[in-house]
Scaffold this motif. Structure first.
Motif, short mmCIF file in Angstrom:
data_model
loop_
_atom_site.label_atom_id
_atom_site.label_comp_id
_atom_site.label_asym_id
_atom_site.label_seq_id
_atom_site.Cartn_x
_atom_site.Cartn_y
_atom_site.Cartn_z
N THR A 71 22.22 67.71 13.92
CA THR A 71 21.82 69.07 13.58
C THR A 71 22.76 70.04 14.30
N LYS A 72 22.76 71.30 13.84
CA LYS A 72 23.72 72.28 14.36
C LYS A 72 23.02 73.50 14.93
N GLU A 73 21.92 73.25 15.68
CA GLU A 73 21.20 74.36 16.30
C GLU A 73 22.02 74.94 17.46
N VAL A 74 21.89 76.24 17.66
CA VAL A 74 22.52 76.88 18.82
C VAL A 74 21.61 76.65 20.03
N CYS A 75 22.16 76.07 21.07
CA CYS A 75 21.35 75.67 22.23
C CYS A 75 21.30 76.77 23.28
N GLN A 76 20.37 76.61 24.21
CA GLN A 76 20.31 77.50 25.36
C GLN A 76 21.59 77.38 26.17
N GLY A 77 21.94 78.45 26.86
CA GLY A 77 23.10 78.43 27.74
C GLY A 77 22.64 78.50 29.19
N THR A 78 23.28 77.71 30.06
CA THR A 78 22.94 77.72 31.49
C THR A 78 24.18 78.02 32.31
N CYS A 79 24.04 78.96 33.22
CA CYS A 79 25.09 79.30 34.17
C CYS A 79 24.65 78.80 35.53
N SER A 80 25.56 78.25 36.31
CA SER A 80 25.19 77.72 37.62
C SER A 80 26.15 78.21 38.69
N ALA A 81 25.60 78.34 39.90
CA ALA A 81 26.40 78.64 41.09
C ALA A 81 25.89 77.72 42.19
N TYR A 82 26.76 76.96 42.80
CA TYR A 82 26.33 76.01 43.82
C TYR A 82 27.42 75.86 44.87
N PHE A 189 17.23 75.40 50.77
CA PHE A 189 18.64 75.38 51.15
C PHE A 189 19.40 76.58 50.58
N GLY A 190 18.91 77.11 49.47
CA GLY A 190 19.50 78.31 48.89
C GLY A 190 20.92 78.13 48.40
N MET A 191 21.31 76.92 48.02
CA MET A 191 22.69 76.70 47.64
C MET A 191 22.86 76.29 46.18
N ARG A 192 21.78 76.45 45.39
CA ARG A 192 21.89 76.19 43.94
C ARG A 192 21.13 77.25 43.17
N LEU A 193 21.80 77.85 42.22
CA LEU A 193 21.21 78.87 41.35
C LEU A 193 21.53 78.52 39.91
N TYR A 194 20.50 78.49 39.07
CA TYR A 194 20.68 78.21 37.64
C TYR A 194 20.03 79.33 36.82
N ILE A 195 20.78 79.88 35.89
CA ILE A 195 20.29 80.94 35.01
C ILE A 195 20.40 80.43 33.58
N THR A 196 19.27 80.38 32.89
CA THR A 196 19.25 79.85 31.52
C THR A 196 18.81 80.94 30.55
N LEU A 197 19.54 81.05 29.44
CA LEU A 197 19.25 82.05 28.42
C LEU A 197 19.02 81.39 27.06
N ASP A 198 18.09 81.96 26.30
CA ASP A 198 17.90 81.55 24.91
C ASP A 198 19.04 82.07 24.06
#
Length: 463
Positions: A71-82, A189-198
């Motif tokens: 299938t060709k659905e547009v998926c969520q996007g995730t940005c990370s900082a670690y 630990f505060g060393m991982r951040l994940y931001i996910t968008l629809d």
């Protein structure tokens, strides 16, 4: 099977064993099969006709003959900082930026939300780590500081009401919203951040996480809309405080400075290339994670020796988990996690089922959003139990929530009755709020009857 469209020239002849006319070699089993019996080979995985599997949010099926259809659905996007920190944008661009300031990570062009990360020095070689994350969303501001509970305040710049729920699950504070944004911040630990968008936010965001338009080549776009040529100029442009000094250059590799830590870092980070993660190697590229791991393990000298090493390994494990590959990599000897309150460590605990239902709170949002984040690592209650105020209880012992007409919510313990001083009582039984009549509203009434009789001579009234 891997070259069904290639035809050998008629004058090509070789000696040895070949498949009979009309058949081809299935390399995965070293047998001769009909062309339409060829399996679908995806990386190291072998699928036969009718098999299905998931790739991100899309489902693929093997149609036989080596043909794959997805299938060709547009998926969520995730940005990370670690780590020190290393960034991966929504569109997959990886870069390092060691600035010590506050930076816009992801911001809606139309103002609905803004995610800010504050980086501070965490070593003695100009490397930095994220210490604070601020989420401005609608008329609310949530400030998350490493090792502390979230702080809530009003956002005077917006009157927008956004439904949110904050839950502590595993190692993370998870913020779910009803506008297609999710933020995960590693609390201790505060060393991982994940931001996910629809997908509704595609092309509608700006910041260090890029514009989420499906094109990784234009991720280094600055505030003025111009493309920057390198990560340093790009990072400096997204400072939120102009008083912070600009970062001018990438520091020397920490392993070349802290040479006494180099061998230890190399040995620890080699775990990423070991058989432990073998199943993930063909799905998530590992070389860049090893490089980041060595940088962090040598450079993060102001924290515990293992803190940055463990963060680097867990960053790769998280990337594998996002692809459906859960690796139980922690052990008594490698980055152990001690759990309290009767909890046990899980490498893929279910966030959506980890806590008591909270009426209009997280559980309802989880249902509304199909629970965006399925699992994350950390300490969870044993099977059949859920977290309530930091302790594990049976789910049927969870309290109920009664919402007053004013909007104020009252928590009612299991098997307790709440009297809101109206004509009903509310009984909490196994997370279900039952309403019954309040006896105080039923009073006994005495009725007086009067009868009147009239005669010609006089009128007599009897009661």
């Amino acid at each position: 099977c891997q070259t069904p469209g290639i035809t050998c020239p008629s004058d090509c002849s070789v000696s040895g064993c070949i498949c009979p006319e009309g058949k081809v070699l299935d390399e995965s089993t070293d047998t001769c099969v009909e062309i339409d019996e060829c399996p679908c080979l995806v990386g190291k995985y072998r699928y036969v006709e009718g098999d299905t599997w998931n790739v991100d949010c899309n489902q693929c099926v093997c149609l036989g003959g080596g043909v794959v259809q997805c299938t060709k659905e547009v998926c969520q996007g995730t940005c990370s900082a670690y780590g020190d920190p290393h960034y991966i944008t929504f569109d997959g661009t990886k870069f390092d930026f060691m600035g010590a300031c506050s930076y816009t990570m992801a911001s809606a062009k139309t103002g609905e939300f803004n995610v800010i990360a504050q980086n501070m020095p965490c070593g003695d070689m100009a490397v930095t780590c994220t210490k604070t994350v601020i989420l401005e969303i609608g008329n609310k501001i949530i400030t998350m500081v490493r090792g502390a509970d979230p702080i809530y305040s009003a956002n005077p710049k917006s009157a927008l009401e956004v439904k949110i729920e904050v839950i502590e699950a595993g190692l993370f504070i998870v913020i779910e919203t009803d506008i297609g944004l999710e933020v995960r911040w590693e609390k201790e630990f505060g060393m991982r951040l994940y931001i996910t968008l629809d997908p509704i936010w595609q092309g509608k965001v700006i910041g260090l996480c890029g514009d989420y338009d499906g094109n990784a080549k234009n991720d280094f776009r600055g505030k003025d809309g111009q493309l920057e040529t390198n990560p340093i100029a790009f990072g400096n442009d997204w400072r939120t405080d102009s008083k912070c000094p600009k970062t001018t250059e990438t520091p020397l590799h920490p392993c070349n400075v802290n040479k006494q830590r180099k061998y230890w870092a190399e040995m620890g980070c080699a775990k990423l290339q070991s058989d432990m993660f073998a199943e993930c190697h063909s799905v998530v590229e590992v070389t860049s994670y090893v490089r980041d791991c060595q940088w962090d393990a040598c450079g993060c000298s102001s924290g515990g020796d293992c803190e940055c090493l463990c963060t680097a390994i867990s960053a790769y494990a998280n990337a594998c988990a996002d692809k459906g590959i859960h690796v139980p990599w922690r052990s008594t000897f490698l980055c152990p996690i001690a759990c309290a309150g009767g909890k046990v460590y899980k490498d893929s605990g279910d966030i959506c089922q980890s806590h008591c239902y909270n009426g209009d709170g997280f559980d309802q949002i989880a249902k509304d959003l199909a629970c965006q984040t399925k699992t994350t690592e950390g300490c969870y209650c044993p099977e059949g139990m859920v977290d309530y105020n930091g302790e594990c209880i049976k789910r049927e012992s969870c309290p109920c929530i009664y919402t007053k007409p004013s909007g104020e919510q009252v928590e009612i313990a299991n098997n307790e009755i709440y009297d809101p001083e109206d004509c009903y009582l509310y009984l909490c039984r196994y997370q279900e709020l039952k309403r019954v009549d309040n006896p105080k509203c039923h009073t006994t009434t005495t009725t007086t009857t009067t009868t009147t009789t009239t005669t010609p001579a006089s009128s007599t009234t009897s009661t």
